[in-house]
Design a protein around this motif. Structure first.
Motif, PDB file in Angstrom:
ATOM      1  N   SER A 247       0.763  -1.510  -0.269  1.00  0.00           N
ATOM      2  CA  SER A 247      -0.270  -0.061   0.106  1.00  0.00           C
ATOM      3  C   SER A 247       0.952   1.215  -0.352  1.00  0.00           C
ATOM      4  CB  SER A 247      -1.202   0.768   0.822  1.00  0.00           C
ATOM      5  OG  SER A 247      -1.368   1.050   1.006  1.00  0.00           O
ATOM      6  N   SER A 248       0.659   1.733  -1.160  1.00  0.00           N
ATOM      7  CA  SER A 248       2.017   3.098  -1.640  1.00  0.00           C
ATOM      8  C   SER A 248       1.647   3.846  -0.868  1.00  0.00           C
ATOM      9  CB  SER A 248       2.428   2.699  -2.420  1.00  0.00           C
ATOM     10  OG  SER A 248       1.389   3.433  -3.705  1.00  0.00           O
ATOM     11  N   GLY A 249      -0.520   4.304  -0.587  1.00  0.00           N
ATOM     12  CA  GLY A 249      -1.469   5.617  -0.516  1.00  0.00           C
ATOM     13  C   GLY A 249      -1.525   5.024   0.362  1.00  0.00           C
ATOM     14  N   SER A 250      -3.384   5.599   0.946  1.00  0.00           N
ATOM     15  CA  SER A 250      -4.099   5.533   1.450  1.00  0.00           C
ATOM     16  C   SER A 250      -5.084   4.641   1.698  1.00  0.00           C
ATOM     17  CB  SER A 250      -5.113   6.111   1.472  1.00  0.00           C
ATOM     18  OG  SER A 250      -5.648   6.813   0.541  1.00  0.00           O
ATOM     19  N   PHE A 251      -5.575   3.286   2.525  1.00  0.00           N
ATOM     20  CA  PHE A 251      -6.867   2.626   2.268  1.00  0.00           C
ATOM     21  C   PHE A 251      -7.314   2.546   3.698  1.00  0.00           C
ATOM     22  CE2 PHE A 251      -3.821   1.814   5.348  1.00  0.00           C
ATOM     23  CZ  PHE A 251      -4.487   1.203   6.954  1.00  0.00           C
ATOM     24  N   GLY A 252      -8.536   1.842   2.734  1.00  0.00           N
ATOM     25  CA  GLY A 252      -9.966   1.783   4.129  1.00  0.00           C
ATOM     26  C   GLY A 252      -9.926   0.590   4.030  1.00  0.00           C
ATOM     27  N   VAL A 253     -10.662   0.316   4.636  1.00  0.00           N
ATOM     28  CA  VAL A 253     -10.921  -1.281   5.858  1.00  0.00           C
ATOM     29  C   VAL A 253     -12.778  -1.436   6.301  1.00  0.00           C
ATOM     30  CG1 VAL A 253     -10.665  -2.953   7.258  1.00  0.00           C
ATOM     31  CG2 VAL A 253      -8.995  -1.526   6.454  1.00  0.00           C
ATOM     32  N   THR A 254     -13.709  -2.117   5.815  1.00  0.00           N
ATOM     33  CA  THR A 254     -15.115  -2.042   5.585  1.00  0.00           C
ATOM     34  C   THR A 254     -15.255  -3.093   6.289  1.00  0.00           C
ATOM     35  OG1 THR A 254     -15.008  -0.394   3.783  1.00  0.00           O
ATOM     36  CG2 THR A 254     -17.293  -1.940   4.838  1.00  0.00           C
TER      37      THR A 254
END
Length: 611
Positions: free
Chosen positions: A78-85
């Motif tokens: 993950s070179s940038g942002s990420f999201g977890v749902t």
């Protein structure tokens, strides 16, 4: 469902709850980005390795112990942002941004630490009262929620709604914020009890559901917010019950200080519009058919509140339908709704929010209706005294038989004055101290004067002393009763019904002292009590039987004293005038005799006789 990205306080929460050494050394250098509670129980910790630019996730069970990883391949880039749902069905979605133009969506299945959510779509909830689809009695005052784990109250609300069908707009019946004193815990902190107002579940054969906001409770161990319960999940109904008939009635309620000021500034049309809308909003708040509520009447002032507040009157119509709330229950419900307006729909409307909570909603009492049995008893008592009076008058016409009325009247007035202080004195604080002063001080003065008069009569009147020796008990009793009114001592010489017990030979001097003593009592006792009662009736809203009887007896005694004093003055003036006439007549006779003596020789014997 929830979706969290970075949380600055996450590491503090975890370090305060879990021992991170149990997770292994490989996570020591990783940054904890998110810490989420999962729908099916357990917790998800998301970690980022900033050096390798990878993300990883580990799963903890309900006790915070390591259970495994999240199921994605290890070392996800993950070179940038990420999201977890985390979704309600127990799956996990991970969205990673490879660059500005590319994102990657991955799915995995999470473990389930709760086997069944019992229909609440919240696996943390074990059971509730009322249970889903159950039937409950009217006006229950408690509900509870039992969780699988220990919890603590947070800040969001529990809301109770009434509805007809799922398509209609629900009616809010009560809402309670998490930091409210309405909540309490069980000893193991797994069950939360919530106090419910009697007015909440007040409609028979009606449908209700309860909504629990997310973050209404938190996990006691981790302080992590837990899911709530959405609408139409925790639903149930009230039983069908028939209500007894109740006559129509009128209730009163008060505006707040701010509401009074705002209402006074309105024009005539503005006031009419306010009262019309207030009637509509009250019907929604109860709830009740608006035709059951008559038009609101305005305006009186409640001077017992400082500053004075405007009082409004609301007539409530009766109904013959046994399935509708009767008048008594509507009055009770409205009183509860206003007194607890901070958690009821009363605070939601612009009109009803101006109602004074401390006043509530009070039934307007009509003395003839509410106290008719008391008044009937009083009339019966007067009739009985009338028969006794005519019997006494027939038996011994020369006695002062009027004391048959006077004695119970004085005693009743004295008792009512004491009961007024005990039961009603504090209703108007500014009258409480004067009521005590003008009851206690005149009583003490009258009693002391009564003792002095009795001792003087015993000492100087030997005929009274002879009577006193044979009637010590009755003399002591009336000495005590003289504290209520000094004229009670006159009853000892009244000869009522020819009873020898009341044949005390009081001297004219003592009767003179009793007269002037009662005259003083007229100004320090009767007049102040009457004035206090007049002010009381003007300063209160609900007027009950004790002040009514106190005012009635005070009025009769005051009127009797005024008229009797006037009559005594007339008798005194008439006696004085008659005495003057007799003196003039004697002088005139003397003059005539003197003239006759100058022209006629009268024998000495006859002259002495004439003189």
């Amino acid at each position: 469902m929830f979706n969290r990205a970075e949380d600055k306080n996450t590491s503090e929460v975890i370090n305060s709850v879990f021992d991170m050494r149990k997770l292994g050394d490989k996570f020591v250098n990783a940054e904890i980005v998110t810490f989420n509670g999962l729908f099916q129980g357990g917790y998800l910790i998301t970690l980022r390795d900033n050096q390798r630019k990878t993300i990883e996730g580990i799963i903890l069970d309900n006790d915070g112990k390591y259970n495994g990883t999240w199921g994605f391949p290890p070392g996800l880039k993950s070179s940038g942002s990420f999201g977890v749902t985390a979704s309600l069905n127990g799956s996990l979605r991970l969205v990673t941004f490879e660059n500005e133009m590319t994102l990657k969506i991955s799915f995995t299945t999470l473990p389930k630490f709760f086997s069944n959510d019992q229909g609440y779509e919240n696996p943390h909830i074990k059971s509730t009262y009322p249970s889903i689809d159950s039937s409950i009695p009217l006006s229950i005052t408690n509900i509870n929620i039992t969780y699988h784990l220990s919890v603590t109250i947070s800040t969001n609300n529990v809301s109770i709604y009434q509805y007809i069908n799922n398509d209609d707009i629900p009616i809010l019946r009560q809402f309670v914020p998490g930091n409210s004193p309405y909540f309490s815990y069980s000893s193991d902190k797994k069950t939360i009890n919530m106090k419910v107002l009697e007015s909440t579940f007040n409609q028979p054969n009606s449908n209700y559901y309860i909504v629990i906001d997310g973050n209404m409770v938190r996990d006691w161990k981790s302080n992590n917010p837990l899911l709530g319960v959405v609408r139409n999940r925790w639903k149930f109904n009230t039983i069908n019950i028939q209500d007894n008939f109740a006559e129509e009635s009128i209730g009163r309620f008060s505006l707040t200080e701010e509401g009074t000021k705002s209402f006074e500034k309105l024009s005539l049309d503005g006031r009419r519009g306010f009262l019309s809308q207030l009637r509509i909003d009250l019907a929604k708040s109860i709830p009740v058919d608006i035709n059951r509520l008559d038009y609101i009447k305005c305006c009186e002032y409640d001077y017992s509140q400082k500053p004075p507040r405007i009082l409004l009157s609301l007539p409530i119509k009766s109904t013959t339908s046994p399935h509708e709330r009767n008048v008594d229950h509507i009055i009770k419900d409205l009183d509860i709704l206003i007194k607890h307006k901070e958690v009821t729909p009363i605070s939601w409307f612009g009109t009803t929010n101006n109602l004074e909570a401390s006043f509530g909603f009070r039934r307007y009492k009509n003395l003839l209706d509410d106290f008719k049995f008391h008044l009937i008893g009083i009339v019966i008592g007067i009739v009985i005294l009338g028969f006794l009076y005519f019997y006494a008058k027939k038996k011994y016409p020369l006695g002062e038989n009027i004391v048959i009325f006077k004695f119970p009247l004085i005693i009743l007035n004295f008792i009512m004055s004491i009961m007024f202080i005990l039961n009603n004195g504090k209703n108007v604080p500014q009258l409480f101290i004067p009521s005590i002063i003008f009851c206690v001080i005149p009583t003490i003065i009258n009693f002391v004067m009564g003792v002095i008069i009795m001792l003087q009569e015993i000492k100087k009147n030997r005929y009274f002393y002879e009577w006193f020796k044979n009637n010590v008990d009755i003399a002591s009793l009336f000495t005590i009763l003289s504290g209520a009114n000094l004229e009670m001592l006159n009853i000892l010489s009244s000869q009522v019904a020819g009873i020898m017990l009341f044949n005390a030979p009081l001297s004219e001097v003592i009767q003179f002292y009793i007269f002037w003593g009662s005259f003083i009592g007229f100004f320090i006792n009767d007049v102040p009590r009457f004035i206090i009662q007049v002010f009381y009736i003007k300063l209160v809203v609900n007027y009950d039987i004790i002040p009514f009887l106190t005012l009635s007896t005070s009025s009769i005694i005051l009127a009797n004293n005024i008229i009797s004093k006037i009559y005594h003055a007339i008798i005194h003036l008439y006696s004085k005038k008659r005495k003057s006439i007799m003196i003039l007549q004697n002088k005139k006779i003397s003059c005539n005799l003197a003239n006759e003596n100058s022209s006629i020789t009268v024998p000495r014997k006859i002259r002495k006789t004439v003189k």
